[in-house]
Design an enzyme around this catalytic site. Sequence first.
Site, PDB file in Angstrom:
ATOM      1  N   GLY A 133       0.849  -1.154   0.022  1.00 52.44           N
ATOM      2  CA  GLY A 133      -0.147   0.020  -0.116  1.00 52.44           C
ATOM      3  C   GLY A 133       0.856   1.253   0.156  1.00 52.44           C
ATOM      4  O   GLY A 133       1.284   1.883  -1.115  1.00 52.44           O
ATOM      5  N   CYS A 140      -8.595  22.077  17.119  1.00 53.59           N
ATOM      6  CA  CYS A 140      -8.566  22.345  18.523  1.00 53.59           C
ATOM      7  C   CYS A 140      -8.234  20.957  19.242  1.00 53.59           C
ATOM      8  O   CYS A 140      -8.814  20.146  19.972  1.00 53.59           O
ATOM      9  CB  CYS A 140     -10.054  22.577  18.843  1.00 53.59           C
TER      10      CYS A 140
END
Length: 454
Positions: free
Chosen positions: A315, A384
């Site tokens: 991959g 955040c």
Amino acid sequence: MGAAMVKFFTLQAPNDKSAFLRIFLGSYFISDGVIRMSNFRFHGVDVTELAREYGTPLYVMSEDEISRRAREVKRCFDERYERCSAFFASKSFLTKDMLRILIREGMGLDVVSEGELFLAREMNFPPEKIAFHGNSKTEGEIAAGLGYGVGKFVCDSMDEIALIDRMAGERGVCTNVLIRVTPGVDAHTHRYISTGEAGSKFGLPPETAKDAVSFCGTLANVSLKGFHFHVGSQLMDNSAHLEAIGVLLDLIKWLYGERGFETRILDMGGGFGVRYTKKDNPQGISDFIGGMVGKVENFCRANGIARPSLVVEPGRWIVSDAGITLYTVGSVKRLPGGATYVGVDGGYPDNPRPALYGAEYEAVLANKADLPPVETVSIAGKCCESGDILIHGIELPEARRGDLIAVLGTGAYNHSMSNNYNKNPVPAVVMIKDGTPRLSVRRQTYEEMFSGNI
Ligand SMILES: *Cc1c(COP(=O)(O)O)cnc(C)c1O
């Protein structure tokens, strides 16, 4: 008037001679005593032009590099050894263009969900070249796999074997299966990308696999072809693979001797490492895979067993170096204590890997690629989360708002892991072929992001 080109480092394997031409981190030209800045180019394209045209954050992929790597795997594996084939792990990067490339290059495809299968189906990916993986396949996924006629299911539990047999029976078909074996080796990589150690959630230990072989022998609608293992990801050499192959070969030999079961396929997984930073020094793919095949061949010859067909499932190795991500610099914050944060307009949503398991990357200040580094900074994502730092402590030239940063080697597990945290849209993907960029996946719109809301 003189021109000098300075190579700071490259991200390509050391044996890759063309690396210098494709990725070089900066050149500067001294003309009449003035240092002229040059822009970072990726596969022949000035990335500042891509940022201007398509906006940031932006995934940029090279089709040429993906094809080159797909061919290299074929050359060092499929074409060198008979009855061998490579399947691309679609979870690392999956788009329509990626499937077009794989179809053209004749590679197989690993899927682990109905979503991945959906796109393969949309693109008429040859079903017999699809392997359906996953440790917790749903009935819906098994139904979709059977419906499309995938070449094989890689089974992860007894329960799943029974379910696939029943569902295949209901459809009047017999489907090929492999049993995923947990070889019990420690892959020496991050715990979150190590998958073959004893007690892993993936696969069955060899003793249980023996029971699974007997169980398959009692079922009419599954045809057991062999075994699969995948020791982990981003491995620098094949030592863990060789250890795992040893375990599998002992199992194969025992089953042949004691049960007369002949293993037709041995799928040896992926995990071939790439170079993210100067610290990584991966073994070349040909040696990596060659050693694995050699071990199987020697064992089979010595034990009078027919060598099974071999499969590898790269991959990361195919797509990682084929991609970069472009970001625009926002606020640059120099703290009194010395730390400097270069904020960018992306981060965790387009690349969760640093926050997830401390993945490391290199980057360049792409519109000042030739300037020497002057300070050590951290490249901060905009989310955040304190963990949303793309790169801790990288040396860069002085960065200002509006500058362009290219994070390198982001082709694998970035786009595919992207998410909408803080409701950031998934960036566009631009594909470069023969030095010409084209839009491959357009940026997600806010309407699309919220389209399921009722
Ligand atoms: C993730 C995975 C791969 C691919 O791993 P890479 O490290 O990207 O090469 C191959 N096979 C299986 C079963 C996987 O889960």
